[in-house]
Design a protein around this motif. Structure first.
Motif: not given
Length: 873
Positions: A599, A601-602, A627, A629-630, A632, A634, A659, A662
């Motif tokens: 993915d 985003d990961f 993640d 973006a942050n 975090e 998963h 996925i 979190p």
């Protein structure tokens, strides 16, 4: 039935998780598998005899591999032969190299141009390597040793080795070529000098309770102390007593031998009033400080600022004493060069006051300038090797040429300074340069290599300046020569995983090969405990550029690995499949490799994946992903066809990656997945909600849908699970024994902690009929006032669970033992099996009902590499 697992230590409420890594492909290597306990055993045959936990055999595993090692230069000198002799750290170990005038390695020296310094038993660390050459062109190497920590602290020593000019150890020197003297405190070597009377070792000092002392050691040419020198070959320098001062520390930096065999020694002292002061001592050939010289044998220098005056280098030339050091205001230090007369007074004909200051050489204010004396030529010109920093600590290497009167020679380089454009991060105090016979200069440094798969590495690099102070473009490439030669070296094998298959034991190791990056190594052992020489190269296979992996062996060898792409500098999570002979399975993925779908985003991180084989010809794979973006974490879940490598698609979403919510990965750097091929279920254990520092167990059907028969939701949180017990309980690991799910836990109170085993029913409830209130303690209870950890293995033939126990008692005695739990008896009983003398913690173990428990032990330090296989029956 063969059952595999990882033996871990959970001691004093601290859980150590061991990671997994593996390897394949042809390579240049050598290996030995030495039986440490006697003759090899005959192959084991299935029997009904119980596992007794008795140590049957231990074999040492020594593996060497040819690679471009990481190198870090320490010192360099010019040999009488014209070569440069370089002391360096190669692949984290101390070595000596011989470099030809053209910058190439002299491969006729030692082992392809390199000799590794001898290891010394009980010492696993080293520091401060210095090299010298005597009048017979023997190479002298001095270095400091640091021992293992023990109940009494740590032991220290200084080692001196002597090699012939060809690189062979001179066995007539000391004890088989090595002279070692033990110390109660660390004394780091700061120089080694040779003259007709023997060898001098300079030590900066050790702590005497109130301050630091300086040392000179004198060794005869046969490698023994010169008992006629000073006090049985040892001269101690105490900080001077000065009215109004409190000098506490004496640090010796360097020494030079005068024509009359006296020794001039420089360094610095530290006092509460004056701060650092530069000092020079004169020592007679007898080892006595010359009290008629200077002030009772001492010359002390303080600049007007009296803040930071340190002397680091000294040379005697034409009845003058030359000193190089730094001063006066830290951190904006200036490089200082001083010239003294032999009577200890400053020579005012040298730059007017006897002192030349090189300030902000690179043109930046606020940075430090460090200088050392490289050479003084026959005309009295002084060549200075230095480094200059700007305020941001960017580094600039330079050579300065001073005329005999102390002024800069404007015809040299640029206004007397020649800069060498090494990479900005490749800096250190100036210490490795040689003044060639034609008055050209070769400077050694470290070329930093950044590899996204590992921490930064480096190669030895040299540069050559002509007598004019310009680069010699005929040397290497535009004046620079990088050493990228490959060396056959012993590699530290870090065990990460193991598994039995068809009676053979496969152990997987991760290893670092310097600038060639990470590799994975698989070693195959036959049932008799010997290497399978028909597997790979003498029982070893290698896979390059793989950071971490998990292994499954069934119809082939599967590796779940984080692969570093050296072209894109990206990490990819891949599955490699090999046939049992080590060749890629071309039917799997592309050429035997499939990259797990992702993915966007990961992203992944190192060493966090696991996989398990299902009954439906699919691999079930999990890993923590992050993640972007942050950051975090998963938990991710994949399903891959074991024959084709095709990813499974969720029929509801068409996604090829699942996925989960979190997760908290603070308790473990990897999730765990196992497949129950009796009931067609998949168990996944990973971190629960972020910040919780707890785990959660999920159960899925083979289509990856949650199995709501398990705790009604398909998930069992650790908080819910541990609430069923009196004491605080943490989930450690999942096990499938005889089709039932067991959970190993760590039970603890404020003072002690013990491992226990819990059995879960099909619905996820604690089976209270198992053990006492649902807990079986194989090594003791909290009331025994112990710290205990265990890992568990299944003996399917005898329906026993084998527990490997590590116990520390309240009085700090350690014990390794084995227990067995008969799962068919009611009530469940635990039986003490055996105690293992001299217990050790094994990194990795696997159990076979036929062949017993095989455990890997790794003991590594920069000065030794020891990996061994122990077999318990």
């Amino acid at each position: 039935m063969d059952v595999s697992g990882t033996l871990h230590t959970y001691l004093r409420a601290f859980l150590l998780f061991f990671v997994t890594v593996f390897v394949f492909a042809g390579c240049t290597l050598s290996a030995s598998f030495t039986d440490l306990t006697g003759s090899a055993e005959a192959p084991s045959a299935p029997s009904g005899s119980n596992f007794l936990g008795q140590l049957s055999k231990t074999s040492a595993i020594n593996w060497s591999y040819e690679f471009d090692a990481t190198e870090s230069v320490e010192r360099a000198i010019l040999s009488a032969s014209g070569d440069r002799i370089v002391a360096a750290v190669v692949n984290s170990g101390p070595v000596v190299m011989r470099i030809r005038p053209d910058g190439s390695v002299n491969t006729a020296f030692g082992n392809n141009g390199l000799i590794s310094l001898p290891t010394v038993p009980t010492y696993n660390g080293f520091n401060a390597i210095y090299v010298s050459e005597d009048s017979n062109q023997n190479i002298l190497v001095g270095w400091s040793l640091e021992g293992d920590w023990n109940a009494n602290g740590r032991n220290y020593a200084i080692a001196i080795a002597r090699f012939s000019s060809s690189g062979s150890l001179d066995l007539t020197f000391g004890n088989s070529g090595l002279f070692v003297f033990e110390l109660t405190e660390p004394i780091y070597v700061r120089g080694i000098l040779a003259d007709a009377s023997g060898y001098f070792i300079i030590g900066p000092g050790n702590f005497n309770g109130t301050g630091y002392l300086g040392y000179i050691f004198k060794i005869k040419e046969d490698g023994t102390f010169d008992t006629n020198y000073a006090n049985n070959g040892r001269l101690i320098f105490n900080p001077p007593v000065v009215v109004g001062e409190n000098f506490r520390d004496m640090h010796l930096s360097a020494a030079s031998i005068a024509p009359d065999s006296s020794l001039y020694i420089t360094g610095q002292i530290y006092g509460d009033i004056s701060g650092y002061s530069g000092v020079i001592y004169k020592v007679l050939a007898t080892g006595a400080i010359d009290g008629t010289w200077g002030n009772s044998g001492l010359v002390r220098y303080d600049s007007p600022a009296q803040a930071w005056d340190t002397f680091h280098d000294i040379k005697i030339h034409d009845n003058k004493i030359y000193i190089a050091g730094e001063g006066p205001n830290f951190p904006d230090l200036d490089g200082v060069i001083l010239r003294y007369n032999l009577n200890g007074t400053l020579d005012n004909t040298f730059d007017g006051d006897g002192v030349q200051r090189l300030k902000d050489v690179a043109g930046f204010g606020g940075g430090a300038d460090y200088v050392r004396i490289l050479a003084i030529d026959s005309a009295g010109n002084i060549f200075i090797h230095g480094t200059s920093l700007d305020a941001a600590d960017s580094n600039y290497t330079f050579i300065a040429k001073l005329l005999p009167n102390g002024s800069l020679d404007a015809s040299y380089g640029i206004a007397g300074i020649a800069f060498i454009d090494f990479e900005r991060d490749a800096w250190d105090y100036p210490r490795a340069a040689v003044f060639n016979s034609d008055e050209s200069i070769t400077v050694f440094n470290n070329f930093v290599i950044r590899d996204a798969s590992t921490s930064q590495k480096g190669n030895l690099v040299s540069a050559k300046l002509l007598t004019s102070g310009t680069m010699d473009n005929t040397y290497g490439e535009n004046g620079f020569k990088e050493n990228s030669e490959k060396y056959l070296q012993i590699v530290n094998l870090e065990p990460t995983h193991s598994q039995f298959h068809d009676g053979a034991f496969y152990a997987v190791y991760s290893a670092q090969t310097g600038n060639d990056g990470p590799i994975l190594v698989i070693h195959k052992t036959l049932p008799n405990g010997n290497s399978d020489t028909n597997f790979g190269d003498s029982g070893f296979f290698v896979v390059k550029r793989v950071l971490a992996a998990k292994m499954i062996i069934s119809d082939g060898i599967y590796l779940l690995a984080e692969y570093f792409d050296s072209n894109s500098y990206e990490l990819n999570l891949r599955i490699f499949k090999y046939s049992l002979d080590g060749s890629p399975d071309s039917n799997f993925g592309v050429g035997g490799i499939m990259e797990l779908p992702w993915d966007e985003d990961f992203e992944t991180s190192t060493r966090n994946g696991q996989m398990a084989m299902g009954p439906d010809l699919h691999l079930y794979v999990t890993a923590y992903i992050f993640d972007i973006a942050n950051g975090e974490p998963h938990t991710a879940l994949w399903k891959v066809h074991s024959q084709t490598g095709a990813p499974w698609e969720d029929p509801q979403t068409s996604n090829t990656i699942k996925i989960l919510a979190p997760a908290d990965n603070g308790r473990s750097n990897e999730p765990t997945i196992i497949v129950d091929d009796i009931h067609n279920k998949v168990y996944l254990m990973s971190g629960d909600a972020p910040g919780s520092e707890t785990m959660i167990i999920r159960r899925y059907n083979l289509d990856l849908s949650p199995d709501t028969d398990f705790n009604s939701t398909g998930a069992l949180a650790e908080t819910e699970f541990s609430g069923q017990f009196t004491e605080f309980v943490e989930i450690n690991k999942m096990h499938l024994f005889n089709g039932d799910l067991y959970v190993s836990v760590y039970e603890q109170n404020e003072d002690f902690g013990v491992s226990a085993l819990v059995k879960l029913t099909n619905t996820g409830a604690v089976d209270t009929s198992f053990g006492e209130d649902g807990l079986v303690h194989p090594g003791g209870n909290l009331t025994d006032r112990i710290w205990h950890s265990a890992d568990f293995y299944y003996d399917e033939v005898r329906k026993n669970i084998i527990a490997a126990n590590y116990t520390e008692t309240e009085d700090e005695n350690f014990l390794m033992s084995f227990s067995k739990i008969n799962i068919t008896s009611a009530p469940v009983s635990t039986t003490f099996v055996t105690e293992v003398p001299n217990p050790v913690y094994f990194n990795n173990c696997s159990f076979s009902s036929v062949h017993g428990l095989h455990c890997i032990k790794n003991d590594w330090s920069p000065s030794k590499t020891e990996t061994s296989l122990s077999i318990f029956k």
